[in-house]
Scaffold this motif. Sequence first.
Motif, short mmCIF file in Angstrom:
data_model
loop_
_atom_site.label_atom_id
_atom_site.label_comp_id
_atom_site.label_asym_id
_atom_site.label_seq_id
_atom_site.Cartn_x
_atom_site.Cartn_y
_atom_site.Cartn_z
N SER A 76 0.63 -1.32 0.27
CA SER A 76 0.23 0.00 -0.13
C SER A 76 0.60 1.50 -0.08
O SER A 76 0.20 2.16 -0.34
CB SER A 76 -0.89 0.30 1.34
N TYR A 77 2.27 1.36 0.18
CA TYR A 77 3.10 2.42 0.44
C TYR A 77 4.62 1.90 0.04
O TYR A 77 4.80 1.88 1.08
CB TYR A 77 2.72 2.91 2.12
N CYS A 78 5.13 2.78 -1.13
CA CYS A 78 5.87 2.27 -1.58
C CYS A 78 6.55 3.07 -1.71
O CYS A 78 6.66 4.27 -2.47
CB CYS A 78 6.19 1.57 -3.59
N PHE A 79 8.12 3.60 -1.32
CA PHE A 79 9.28 4.48 -1.88
C PHE A 79 10.41 3.93 -2.13
O PHE A 79 10.96 2.43 -1.39
CB PHE A 79 8.81 5.24 -0.14
N THR A 80 11.68 4.80 -1.67
CA THR A 80 12.89 5.20 -2.54
C THR A 80 13.38 6.21 -1.85
O THR A 80 12.99 7.16 -2.21
CB THR A 80 13.23 4.33 -3.95
N GLY A 81 14.14 6.06 -0.96
CA GLY A 81 14.45 7.44 -0.43
C GLY A 81 13.24 7.86 0.45
O GLY A 81 12.36 7.90 0.20
N GLU A 82 13.43 10.05 -0.55
CA GLU A 82 11.94 10.81 -0.41
C GLU A 82 11.25 10.73 -1.36
O GLU A 82 10.21 11.58 -0.95
CB GLU A 82 13.21 12.16 -0.49
N LYS A 83 11.37 9.74 -1.93
CA LYS A 83 10.70 9.69 -3.39
C LYS A 83 9.51 8.04 -2.74
O LYS A 83 9.67 7.08 -3.28
CB LYS A 83 11.60 9.01 -4.60
N ILE A 85 6.16 6.15 -4.25
CA ILE A 85 6.28 5.56 -5.61
C ILE A 85 5.26 4.73 -5.54
O ILE A 85 4.34 5.57 -6.71
CB ILE A 85 7.06 3.92 -6.06
N ARG A 86 4.13 4.61 -4.28
CA ARG A 86 2.86 4.11 -4.23
C ARG A 86 2.33 4.18 -3.34
O ARG A 86 2.86 4.36 -2.76
CB ARG A 86 2.62 2.81 -4.89
N SER A 87 0.62 5.16 -3.32
CA SER A 87 0.76 5.38 -2.23
C SER A 87 -1.49 4.99 -1.80
O SER A 87 -1.93 5.02 -3.53
CB SER A 87 0.26 6.98 -1.67
N CYS A 88 -1.78 4.04 -1.65
CA CYS A 88 -2.60 3.06 -1.20
C CYS A 88 -3.77 2.94 -0.20
O CYS A 88 -3.42 2.31 0.52
CB CYS A 88 -2.85 2.41 -2.07
N LYS A 192 1.42 -6.90 -2.73
CA LYS A 192 2.89 -7.04 -3.25
C LYS A 192 2.50 -7.41 -4.46
O LYS A 192 4.11 -6.90 -5.20
CB LYS A 192 3.32 -7.71 -2.37
N GLY A 193 1.57 -8.17 -5.52
CA GLY A 193 2.16 -7.65 -7.20
C GLY A 193 2.64 -6.47 -7.33
O GLY A 193 2.65 -6.20 -8.36
N GLY A 194 1.32 -6.30 -7.31
CA GLY A 194 1.01 -4.36 -7.71
C GLY A 194 2.30 -3.37 -7.78
O GLY A 194 2.33 -2.85 -8.42
N ALA A 195 2.58 -3.54 -6.08
CA ALA A 195 3.81 -2.95 -5.98
C ALA A 195 4.99 -2.93 -6.46
O ALA A 195 5.75 -1.83 -7.30
CB ALA A 195 3.76 -2.97 -4.23
#
Length: 268
Positions: A76-83, A85-88, A192-195
């Motif tokens: 539901s919440y994906c990120f890299t560093g300060e970016k 990527i995905r918020s759900c 996790k698949g969509g992420a």
Amino acid sequence: MGGIKKSGSAVKIAFFDVDGTLLPLGVTEPSDKIIYALGELQKNGVILCMATGRGVLTIPKLKGIDFDAYITFNGSYCFTGEKLIRSCPIPRNDFLQILENAKRMGRAIVISNEKFIVANGMDEDLETYFSFGGTVPVIDEEFDSKCSDEIYQIMLSCVSSEYDEILRGTHGTAVVSWWDKAVDLIPSESGKGGAVKSVLEYYGFSAQEAIAFGDGRNDLEMLGAVGTGIAMGNAGEDVKSVADDTCKNVEDDGIYYYCVEKGLIQPI
């Protein structure tokens, strides 16, 4: 079954579940072999992505390893560093309905987002569930006010025969589970698949350039979203049956030995 799929592309990114994959349940530090394997993959130019059901505040910090990207809350919440990527977040109407359902069932719940993880009570199964990751959420007097925030995950004790009851009246929320006495509730459009697909798109990689390691039912979609999905030896048969390959148990440093066997890293 049978090893890493090759279609002209080397492995460029690796996704790792945490509990039961990088860490044995209840263990807070990975073995030296696992730390070595992660470090060597990174030195060889492989992007490391942690993919966990845990929230942002409870992801483990592994000594000497900085993951490049994170999939949290089961996607539901994906990120890299300060970016980001995905918020759900969980749909608001569903969230309120689940609060009502849990109250009717007499169940304490834990809610979480990127800022907090709090409970309105606790029971034995829920406490055990969190102990696998070495944490116990705080029972917060401000729980009701925190319910006004966007919530990415709800956790409560629940067996499979009660899934319909806890989801009664909802339209966009799903159950994910890797233990038989408690569940995570996440948005139906998450997982996790969509992420994994979102992370691959962010980096510009194809599925064939990705591998993933997992052990639980919440890893099924992830294992199917990459070129090679690897089930841990301690995974259930339902996970192994959809994986492309298997490795040794988490307690036996399965990730390390798999990466050595497939030539992704050199042995210690």
